[in-house]
Design a protein around this motif. Structure first.
Motif, PDB file in Angstrom:
ATOM      1  N   PRO A  15       9.860  46.788  71.040  1.00  8.86           N
ATOM      2  CA  PRO A  15       9.220  46.942  69.736  1.00  8.86           C
ATOM      3  C   PRO A  15       7.768  47.396  69.826  1.00  8.86           C
ATOM      4  N   VAL A  16       7.379  48.209  68.842  1.00  7.38           N
ATOM      5  CA  VAL A  16       5.991  48.632  68.677  1.00  7.38           C
ATOM      6  C   VAL A  16       5.543  48.141  67.312  1.00  7.38           C
ATOM      7  N   LEU A  17       4.465  47.378  67.294  1.00  2.61           N
ATOM      8  CA  LEU A  17       3.868  46.925  66.043  1.00  2.61           C
ATOM      9  C   LEU A  17       2.578  47.711  65.846  1.00  2.61           C
ATOM     10  N   THR A  18       2.541  48.531  64.807  1.00  4.71           N
ATOM     11  CA  THR A  18       1.352  49.315  64.489  1.00  4.71           C
ATOM     12  C   THR A  18       0.553  48.553  63.443  1.00  4.71           C
ATOM     13  N   LEU A  19      -0.696  48.252  63.780  1.00  6.73           N
ATOM     14  CA  LEU A  19      -1.563  47.477  62.893  1.00  6.73           C
ATOM     15  C   LEU A  19      -2.513  48.404  62.157  1.00  6.73           C
ATOM     16  N   ARG A  20      -2.591  48.241  60.846  1.00  4.64           N
ATOM     17  CA  ARG A  20      -3.498  49.043  60.031  1.00  4.64           C
ATOM     18  C   ARG A  20      -4.310  48.117  59.147  1.00  4.64           C
ATOM     19  N   GLY A  21      -5.626  48.269  59.208  1.00  2.00           N
ATOM     20  CA  GLY A  21      -6.489  47.471  58.356  1.00  2.00           C
ATOM     21  C   GLY A  21      -7.285  46.449  59.137  1.00  2.00           C
ATOM     22  N   THR A  22      -7.331  45.237  58.631  1.00  2.41           N
ATOM     23  CA  THR A  22      -8.191  44.177  59.142  1.00  2.41           C
ATOM     24  C   THR A  22      -7.370  43.045  59.741  1.00  2.41           C
ATOM     25  N   LEU A  23      -7.698  42.700  60.980  1.00  6.77           N
ATOM     26  CA  LEU A  23      -7.072  41.552  61.637  1.00  6.77           C
ATOM     27  C   LEU A  23      -8.132  40.458  61.726  1.00  6.77           C
ATOM     28  N   ASP A  24      -7.986  39.453  60.868  1.00 10.15           N
ATOM     29  CA  ASP A  24      -8.975  38.386  60.812  1.00 10.15           C
ATOM     30  C   ASP A  24      -8.271  37.049  60.558  1.00 10.15           C
ATOM     31  N   TYR A  25      -9.063  36.046  60.240  1.00  5.73           N
ATOM     32  CA  TYR A  25      -8.542  34.698  60.030  1.00  5.73           C
ATOM     33  C   TYR A  25      -7.412  34.675  59.002  1.00  5.73           C
ATOM     34  N   GLU A  26      -7.562  35.446  57.935  1.00  3.50           N
ATOM     35  CA  GLU A  26      -6.565  35.439  56.872  1.00  3.50           C
ATOM     36  C   GLU A  26      -5.295  36.195  57.247  1.00  3.50           C
ATOM     37  N   SER A  27      -5.422  37.263  58.022  1.00  3.09           N
ATOM     38  CA  SER A  27      -4.253  38.100  58.326  1.00  3.09           C
ATOM     39  C   SER A  27      -3.594  37.786  59.666  1.00  3.09           C
ATOM     40  N   ALA A  28      -4.275  37.068  60.542  1.00  4.49           N
ATOM     41  CA  ALA A  28      -3.719  36.757  61.863  1.00  4.49           C
ATOM     42  C   ALA A  28      -2.369  36.037  61.795  1.00  4.49           C
ATOM     43  N   PRO A  29      -2.166  35.082  60.877  1.00  6.29           N
ATOM     44  CA  PRO A  29      -0.856  34.438  60.813  1.00  6.29           C
ATOM     45  C   PRO A  29       0.282  35.428  60.560  1.00  6.29           C
ATOM     46  N   ARG A  30       0.014  36.466  59.806  1.00  5.19           N
ATOM     47  CA  ARG A  30       1.050  37.466  59.540  1.00  5.19           C
ATOM     48  C   ARG A  30       1.439  38.184  60.828  1.00  5.19           C
ATOM     49  N   LEU A  31       0.467  38.530  61.660  1.00  3.22           N
ATOM     50  CA  LEU A  31       0.790  39.177  62.927  1.00  3.22           C
ATOM     51  C   LEU A  31       1.580  38.228  63.823  1.00  3.22           C
ATOM     52  N   ARG A  32       1.190  36.964  63.865  1.00  3.28           N
ATOM     53  CA  ARG A  32       1.952  35.993  64.670  1.00  3.28           C
ATOM     54  C   ARG A  32       3.407  35.935  64.215  1.00  3.28           C
ATOM     55  N   GLU A  33       3.642  35.947  62.904  1.00  4.69           N
ATOM     56  CA  GLU A  33       5.012  35.934  62.378  1.00  4.69           C
ATOM     57  C   GLU A  33       5.772  37.185  62.793  1.00  4.69           C
ATOM     58  N   GLU A  34       5.135  38.330  62.716  1.00  6.95           N
ATOM     59  CA  GLU A  34       5.785  39.594  63.081  1.00  6.95           C
ATOM     60  C   GLU A  34       6.137  39.617  64.569  1.00  6.95           C
TER      61      GLU A  34
END
Length: 117
Positions: A15-34
């Motif tokens: 898998p390739v996860l392409t991140l667009r935008g801001t990775l911070d305290y609020e969005s980090a949980p979403r990346l962990r879930e993905e």
């Protein structure tokens, strides 16, 4: 700051996860879930493509480490691709460039993995 958008695609290497935008305290949980939801199998490669990442704080850096632990637990590898200069600077300062394979783009990461597997 912009929100985090994560686009997932599958390559022969994994898998390739392409991140667009801001990775911070609020969005980090979403990346962990993905990352947890990614199809990681023994011998596969998880690529985090950061080409369109606008900002990454310490929560994001910590999430990269969590992703590495998740991949390792599944018997997979992880690589960072297209790391923007500001993020690359932080990664170098904290020494993560010593534990992550870093590639110029996601295709070269996948190709390198398939060549060396």
């Amino acid at each position: 700051m912009t929100m985090l958008d994560i686009i997932t695609r599958t390559t022969p290497a994994g898998p390739v996860l392409t991140l667009r935008g801001t990775l911070d305290y609020e969005s980090a949980p979403r990346l962990r879930e993905e990352v947890r939801a990614a199809d990681l199998t023994p011998g596969s490669l998880l690529v985090l493509d950061l080409a369109d990442l606008d900002f990454c704080d310490s929560s994001g850096i910590n999430t990269f480490l969590t992703a590495r632990n998740t991949a390792t637990a599944a018997g997979a590898s992880i690589a960072l691709a297209a790391v923007p200069p500001p993020v690359a600077r932080v990664i170098g300062i904290v020494g993560l460039d010593q534990i992550f394979a870093i590639h110029p783009d996601s295709d070269s990461a996948a190709d390198s993995h398939l060549t060396h597997s």
